[in-house]
Design an enzyme around this catalytic site. Sequence first.
Site, PDB file in Angstrom:
ATOM      1  N   TYR A 162      11.831   0.636  17.205  1.00  0.00           N
ATOM      2  CA  TYR A 162      10.570   0.011  16.818  1.00  0.00           C
ATOM      3  C   TYR A 162       9.624  -0.145  18.028  1.00  0.00           C
ATOM      4  CZ  TYR A 162      11.854  -1.726  12.114  1.00  0.00           C
ATOM      5  OH  TYR A 162      12.173  -1.850  10.786  1.00  0.00           O
ATOM      6  N   GLY A 163      10.233  -0.398  19.180  1.00  0.00           N
ATOM      7  CA  GLY A 163       9.452  -0.870  20.328  1.00  0.00           C
ATOM      8  C   GLY A 163       8.434   0.086  20.899  1.00  0.00           C
ATOM      9  N   ASP A 213      16.877  -6.077  11.374  1.00  0.00           N
ATOM     10  CA  ASP A 213      16.506  -5.602  12.715  1.00  0.00           C
ATOM     11  C   ASP A 213      16.370  -4.083  12.625  1.00  0.00           C
ATOM     12  OD1 ASP A 213      16.049  -5.575  15.511  1.00  0.00           O
ATOM     13  OD2 ASP A 213      18.164  -5.241  15.946  1.00  0.00           O
ATOM     14  N   SER A 214      15.894  -3.493  13.710  1.00  0.00           N
ATOM     15  CA  SER A 214      15.781  -2.031  13.727  1.00  0.00           C
ATOM     16  C   SER A 214      17.146  -1.370  13.941  1.00  0.00           C
ATOM     17  CB  SER A 214      14.836  -1.606  14.858  1.00  0.00           C
ATOM     18  OG  SER A 214      15.340  -2.075  16.092  1.00  0.00           O
ATOM     19  N   CYS A 268      14.366  -9.458  14.766  1.00  0.00           N
ATOM     20  CA  CYS A 268      13.840  -8.392  15.611  1.00  0.00           C
ATOM     21  C   CYS A 268      12.516  -8.910  16.148  1.00  0.00           C
ATOM     22  CB  CYS A 268      13.610  -7.140  14.762  1.00  0.00           C
ATOM     23  SG  CYS A 268      12.758  -5.823  15.647  1.00  0.00           S
ATOM     24  N   ASN A 269      12.399  -8.945  17.466  1.00  0.00           N
ATOM     25  CA  ASN A 269      11.165  -9.472  18.055  1.00  0.00           C
ATOM     26  C   ASN A 269       9.973  -8.577  17.763  1.00  0.00           C
ATOM     27  OD1 ASN A 269      11.988 -11.836  20.107  1.00  0.00           O
ATOM     28  ND2 ASN A 269      13.618 -10.319  19.992  1.00  0.00           N
ATOM     29  N   CYS A 293      14.273  -9.242  23.025  1.00  0.00           N
ATOM     30  CA  CYS A 293      14.606  -8.114  22.161  1.00  0.00           C
ATOM     31  C   CYS A 293      16.052  -8.390  21.771  1.00  0.00           C
ATOM     32  CB  CYS A 293      14.484  -6.801  22.931  1.00  0.00           C
ATOM     33  SG  CYS A 293      15.228  -5.404  22.058  1.00  0.00           S
ATOM     34  N   THR A 294      16.335  -8.280  20.496  1.00  0.00           N
ATOM     35  CA  THR A 294      17.669  -8.706  20.053  1.00  0.00           C
ATOM     36  C   THR A 294      18.783  -7.806  20.580  1.00  0.00           C
ATOM     37  OG1 THR A 294      17.232  -7.548  17.989  1.00  0.00           O
ATOM     38  CG2 THR A 294      16.917  -9.933  18.001  1.00  0.00           C
ATOM     39  N   HIS A 295      18.428  -6.673  21.164  1.00  0.00           N
ATOM     40  CA  HIS A 295      19.454  -5.839  21.796  1.00  0.00           C
ATOM     41  C   HIS A 295      19.894  -6.407  23.157  1.00  0.00           C
ATOM     42  CE1 HIS A 295      18.232  -2.968  18.756  1.00  0.00           C
ATOM     43  NE2 HIS A 295      19.153  -2.104  19.161  1.00  0.00           N
ATOM     44  N   GLU A 344      21.571   0.578  22.282  1.00  0.00           N
ATOM     45  CA  GLU A 344      21.908   0.985  20.907  1.00  0.00           C
ATOM     46  C   GLU A 344      23.050   2.014  20.934  1.00  0.00           C
ATOM     47  OE1 GLU A 344      20.499  -0.258  18.072  1.00  0.00           O
ATOM     48  OE2 GLU A 344      21.265   1.155  16.590  1.00  0.00           O
TER      49      GLU A 344
END
Length: 209
Positions: free
Chosen positions: A42-43, A10-11, A73-74, A176-178, A148
Amino acid sequence: MKKSYIAVFDSGVGGLNILESLIKDFPSENFIYLADEEFFPYGVKTKEELENRITKIAIKLASMNVKAIIIACNTASANSHHLFNIIDTKVIEIITATAKYAEKNSINKKIGVWATNATINSKKYQEALSNVLACYPVKASDLVELIENNKLEETIPFVLKHLDEIKDADSLILGCTHFPLLKDIIRNINPKLNLISSNIPVSIALKEF
Ligand code: DGL
């Protein structure tokens, strides 16, 4: 050489909650985790920047002779279609599996998707959900850095705004994995919303592999 690891990337910290459930679901597997913090977030990057970065990472991980690469990570998943031409290692992206799971678990087939600007711009979720009654894509990169940096309270005004943008949906894909780190905040505001994260769909995809 025996392939002994499954790579998860992931980022940043978001993919760690996917890693955690993979460790529970696959106790006899070994995992390595890559957080690309140098290139975070990344987004808000362009498609070209993302494709180049993801290619580099995938080549690096493939050279470590891993069994599979899970793109947890999407945003990276949305820009990973070219990888099968570049490496031989199995790549599992999370958008297809998550959208399929959401469609199955939505009651009224009206599904909201919160994801980074780059994921929404890629239209990958919108395409994967093309059979549902309605899909409400929401660009939500404004939440990522706060999460984050663990400033969860500060996300509340953005969460309220983004909930308003999907008010007809019964289900919300945390695309979004966050975003699973916001589950408690979202549930406090709207306890009825069916929150869908990628953990179960990723385990299903890995089991299939
Ligand atoms: N966690 C990533 C995702 O699932 C993106 C966060 C970022 O912008 O780096 O899309």
